[in-house]
Design an enzyme around this catalytic site. Structure first.
Site, mmCIF file in Angstrom:
data_model
loop_
_atom_site.group_PDB
_atom_site.id
_atom_site.type_symbol
_atom_site.label_atom_id
_atom_site.label_comp_id
_atom_site.label_asym_id
_atom_site.label_seq_id
_atom_site.Cartn_x
_atom_site.Cartn_y
_atom_site.Cartn_z
ATOM 1 C CG ASP A 86 -10.336 38.659 -5.853
ATOM 2 O OD1 ASP A 86 -9.438 38.058 -5.855
ATOM 3 O OD2 ASP A 86 -10.364 39.982 -5.370
ATOM 4 C CG ASP A 128 -7.915 38.078 -10.677
ATOM 5 O OD1 ASP A 128 -9.077 38.514 -10.708
ATOM 6 O OD2 ASP A 128 -6.848 38.535 -9.909
ATOM 7 C CG ASP A 164 3.470 40.207 -7.698
ATOM 8 O OD1 ASP A 164 2.973 38.944 -7.682
ATOM 9 O OD2 ASP A 164 2.828 41.029 -6.776
#
Ligand code: ATP
Ligand code: MG
Length: 480
Positions: free
Chosen positions: A108, A110, A187
């Protein structure tokens, strides 16, 4: 007062945590780029970087990264173009850029932008605002959805909507920031790359490009602080390293075993989402092995605590996970209900046994065990209701496979979940819990035609249902 004090403590801890991520020693490991001289990229001085070319990030051109534009989704391209046309910055970010650099097709895309969710929503006709915890926009193109997020700021600098618990866990941090802030709160370095499809440049604030090329998964900032902020990052480290074949860098790995207990404070529904991603990554076996090695498995699923210690339980789970991995890697879907039914089966068997010994009949004992196992599981990792209903059906069918006489096998074949129940039976046989012959019988029975099926039936050994005799009406005597 206490909140202010905590904020101060975290501010100072967080500031320390930035040291590594910007060390020039690490930057110089970059093979093909002359590193820019960068001062510390902190949320505080980020506005200065906004004036620098590329916001002070390394800028990696197409000549070096060679990302194949054909692998980008049209929807992602249309989204960034739409935002650019309206005068906003927009980048493909996170897992998609990382996967492209690893020559993998992203699952996917983003997009991150400096437009607010409301502005994004106004630009795209087919879009909707979503999310309570984070406000995001889903932009829809055909059956593809692009998740667009506004650059987020550091919760530590925020005046606004941020909240931290006393272990340092962030429970709300919906504040907007600059691209520098946004990169800092991601992260891993590999996940903090910003690709602009228009210029085909990748902006790299934390040397993620060099880490990817070196096969390393490295936490941005001080790992202890980042795990305390969000313990799920420990699971993400294990999952992403298993899925992408990246090695967890030593300082990123070291605190995990010590901090594993923090996962107990994560809401069970969030743990479920993360574990589901892990189990459906196509690398579930490797991920579970890594979870065990990092002592992260305790308390996640009871099966991971005890069942893996016994040979048959381990064999059953290994078969279930291998099966799931094979299906995912072959591009097929895997049913989460089947997976969780497998993961909890040996716990179910134990609970079932207890209730049978306590004097309950077969099926009531099974139903008691099912409710008990699911309830105790929900305290740690909450399996969505839509899956537990099917899990119960799969489990509930199992005793019926042992009845091979009369009309019962025919009725079982017409059960709407027969296929899942049968696959589950085969796993039980393959793991040594049941004789292989039983699974083979069902395979043959399902494939046979009408008469052959009848010939296969075994003699009925089940106790005949007792017919109730109609009670005689009491005769009313004349004396009454
Ligand atoms: P996957 O390929 O499994 O989707 P991903 O890294 O894209 O992996 P997502 O959950 O889709 O995972 O997250 C998108 C991006 O959001 C990540 O790449 C990372 O930059 C950021 N992110 C996600 N979870 C966290 C977290 N717990 N803490 C900080 N940043 C996170
Ligand atoms: Mg993703």
């Amino acid at each position: 007062m206490i909140k202010k004090l905590l904020d101060r403590i975290f501010k100072s801890k967080y500031a320390q945590s930035l040291g590594h991520a910007n060390s020039t020693a690490h930057t110089s490991a970059h093979p093909t780029h002359k590193p820019l001289q960068r001062s510390k990229l902190t949320a505080k001085n980020s506005h200065k970087h906004a004036e620098l070319p590329h916001h002070g990030a390394l800028c990696i051109t197409h000549k070096s990264h060679k990302i194949d534009r054909n692998l980008l989704s049209n929807a992602a391209l249309k989204t960034t173009e739409g935002l650019h046309k309206s005068g906003f910055e927009a980048y493909i970010v996170g897992g998609a850029v990382r996967d492209l650099l690893l020559n993998r097709t992203p699952k996917d895309f983003d997009v991150a932008t400096n437009a607010t969710p409301e502005q994004v929503n106004r630009i795209f006709r087919r879009s909707r605002l979503i999310g309570k915890r984070f406000r995001l926009v889903h932009v829809l193109f055909g059956d593809e959805t692009i998740e667009v997020s506004t650059f987020r700021g550091s919760h530590l600098e925020a005046e606004g909507d941020a909240k931290v618990t006393d272990t340092g866990r962030i429970i709300r941090d919906n504040v907007f920031g600059s691209i520098v802030d946004d990169a800092l709160r991601r992260d891993f370095t590999a996940n903090a790359l910003y690709y602009n499809p228009a210029s085909q440049e990748v902006l790299d604030f934390h040397d993620g490009y060099a880490d990817i090329k070196a096969g390393i998964l490295r936490m941005i900032g001080k790992p202890e602080t980042r795990y305390a902020e969000d313990p799920v990052r420990m699971l993400r480290a294990v999952r992403l390293s298993a899925k992408l074949g990246l090695k967890i860098e030593a300082k990123t790995e070291a605190p995990i075993a010590k901090m594993a207990d923090l996962l107990a404070d994560v809401p069970p529904s969030r743990l479920f989402d993360e574990m589901l991603k892990l189990f459906l990554s196509g690398h579930a076996m490797a991920s579970v092995a890594a979870l065990r090695a990092q002592h992260l498995h305790h308390g996640l699923l009871p099966m991971l605590d005890e069942v893996l210690e016994q040979a048959m339980g381990e064999r059953f789970i290994t078969l279930a996970l291998e099966n799931t991995d094979e299906r995912i890697l072959a591009g097929k879907s895997a049913n989460p209900s089947f997976l969780f039914a497998s993961l909890l089966w040996h716990e179910m068997l134990a609970a079932w046994e207890v209730h049978k010994k306590a004097g309950h009949h077969l099926m009531p004992a099974l139903h008691l065990a099912m409710s008990e196992v699911i309830a105790s599981q929900a305290e740690k990792l909450a399996i969505h209701n839509r899956y537990t209903a099917t899990m119960k059906e799969i489990w509930g069918m199992q005793p019926r496979f042992e009845q091979r006489a009369g009309k019962r096998p025919f009725a079982l074949l017409t059960h709407p979940r027969y296929r899942a129940g049968y696959d589950f039976l085969l796993l039980r046989c393959a793991s040594g819990e049941l004789p292989m012959e039983l699974g083979e019988w069902w395979t043959a029975f399902a494939n046979a035609d009408g008469e052959a099926r009848t010939a296969m039936l075994l003699a009925d050994s089940a106790p005949k249902k007792r017919r109730r005799r109609a009670r005689k009406k009491p005769t009313v005597s004349a004396a009454d």
